[in-house]
Design an enzyme around this catalytic site. Structure first.
Site, PDB file in Angstrom:
ATOM      1  N   HIS A  69       0.854  -1.191   0.000  1.00 19.17           N
ATOM      2  CA  HIS A  69       0.000   0.000   0.000  1.00 19.17           C
ATOM      3  C   HIS A  69       0.892   1.244   0.000  1.00 19.17           C
ATOM      4  O   HIS A  69       1.958   1.259   0.618  1.00 19.17           O
ATOM      5  CB  HIS A  69      -0.920   0.005   1.227  1.00 19.17           C
ATOM      6  CG  HIS A  69      -1.964   1.081   1.139  1.00 19.17           C
ATOM      7  ND1 HIS A  69      -1.685   2.391   1.463  1.00 19.17           N
ATOM      8  CD2 HIS A  69      -3.249   1.047   0.738  1.00 19.17           C
ATOM      9  CE1 HIS A  69      -2.781   3.114   1.264  1.00 19.17           C
ATOM     10  NE2 HIS A  69      -3.749   2.322   0.826  1.00 19.17           N
ATOM     11  N   GLU A  97      -4.188   2.129  -6.863  1.00 16.40           N
ATOM     12  CA  GLU A  97      -4.625   3.192  -5.965  1.00 16.40           C
ATOM     13  C   GLU A  97      -3.697   4.392  -6.145  1.00 16.40           C
ATOM     14  O   GLU A  97      -2.638   4.468  -5.500  1.00 16.40           O
ATOM     15  CB  GLU A  97      -4.546   2.724  -4.516  1.00 16.40           C
ATOM     16  CG  GLU A  97      -5.324   1.453  -4.242  1.00 16.40           C
ATOM     17  CD  GLU A  97      -5.711   1.322  -2.769  1.00 16.40           C
ATOM     18  OE1 GLU A  97      -6.770   0.766  -2.514  1.00 16.40           O
ATOM     19  OE2 GLU A  97      -4.964   1.802  -1.894  1.00 16.40           O
TER      20      GLU A  97
HETATM   21  P1  13P Z   1      -9.910   5.882   0.925  1.00 15.82           P
HETATM   22  O1  13P Z   1     -11.076   5.109   0.323  1.00 15.82           O
HETATM   23  O2  13P Z   1     -10.204   6.331   2.333  1.00 15.82           O
HETATM   24  O3  13P Z   1      -9.444   6.987   0.041  1.00 15.82           O
HETATM   25  O4  13P Z   1      -8.696   4.860   1.072  1.00 15.82           O
HETATM   26  C1  13P Z   1      -8.415   3.995   0.004  1.00 15.82           C
HETATM   27  C2  13P Z   1      -7.361   3.044   0.378  1.00 15.82           C
HETATM   28  O5  13P Z   1      -6.227   3.412   0.627  1.00 15.82           O
HETATM   29  C3  13P Z   1      -7.711   1.614   0.432  1.00 15.82           C
HETATM   30  O6  13P Z   1      -6.566   0.855   0.561  1.00 15.82           O
END
Ligand code: 13P
Length: 254
Positions: free
Chosen positions: A97, A169
């Site tokens: 992440h 992401e």
């Molecule tokens: P948010 O949905 O709070 O932006 O976070 C996304 C995330 O990092 C999931 O791993």
């Protein structure tokens, strides 16, 4: 292929809060039809076993860990191994992440080692990739995330890749300071991920400021097999609403 809909609680929830959420989730899911939808929850390590004890009552919900070390055991103070995470109830190991890359020194090499450890122990590896805003502004998003994914997944067989999920992401889309990526911004990266890893991986997910208003549009983007959600699913009502959106998407899709 199911529609994946999952949440990481990040560094949130006491045991009491985790218990309350999971009890309500299992009760509300009841005999709801989740055909074609794969829910998952990634609690903090401390709550994993507690969540598992309750979630066994609905085996459709699978659990994960937010990180794990690449070694199986040993002198690694403060770390948790894949076998320990699996023992506590995880089936998914989240790896790379951006918060871990930014703040805790995660590199392409450590993500590669962690993916290998997850697969060695029969877990699903959920590899997160994503670029910072400067890289997006320079028009290099796709090259950047392919480098992260190719580095972490180097040398894996097709059979191993079947146990890998990739979550794209973008860093600029995550959290309080983030804004959701638009479908236009996501088409290129997902087309590239699809072309490179396509049906060889278990699924491609989008994460970053997903909410009940944008989930349906995000699920319609070519190449998106599911969503990985933070804030919008930290209250159980939010997660249930997102699961309903996934179910509706699945029934219109098929
Ligand atoms: P948010 O949905 O709070 O932006 O976070 C996304 C995330 O990092 C999931 O791993």
């Amino acid at each position: 292929m199911p529609v994946w809909m999952g949440t990481s609680w990040k560094m949130n929830k006491t045991l009491a809060q985790a218990r309350d959420y999971t009890v309500r989730l299992v009760k509300e899911l009841g005999d709801r039809d989740l055909t074609g939808v794969q829910p998952f929850i990634i609690p903090p390590f401390t709550a994993l076993a507690t969540v598992r004890e309750i979630a066994v009552d609905d085996p459709r919900v699978i659990l994960g860990a937010q990180n794990a070390h690449w070694d199986d055991a040993g002198a690694w103070t403060g770390e948790i191994s894949v076998p320990q995470a699996l023992d506590a109830g995880a089936r998914i190991i989240e790896i790379g992440h951006s918060e871990r890359r930014q703040h805790f020194g995660e590199t392409i090499e450590t993500t590669r080692l962690k993916v290998a450890a997850a697969l060695r122990h029969g877990a699903l590896a959920l590899l997160c990739v994503g670029e910072p805003a400067e890289v997006r502004d320079a028009g290099r998003s796709t090259a950047y995330i392919l480098e992260q994914a190719e580095g972490a997944l180097a040398g894996l067989s097709d059979e191993q890749l079947r146990s890998v999920l990739i979550a794209y992401e973008p860093i600029w889309a995550i959290g309080e300071a983030g804004r959701p990526a638009t479908p236009e911004e996501l088409r290129g990266p997902f087309a590239a991920l699809r072309e490179r890893f396509g049906d060889r991986v278990r699924g491609l997910l989008y994460g970053g400021s997903v909410n009940q208003d944008n989930a349906s549009d995000l699920l319609r983007i070519d190449g998106v097999d599911g969503l990985f959600v933070g804030r919008a699913a930290w209250e159980v009502e939010g997660f249930l609403a997102l699961l309903d959106i996934a179910t509706a998407h699945n029934s219109t899709d098929s």
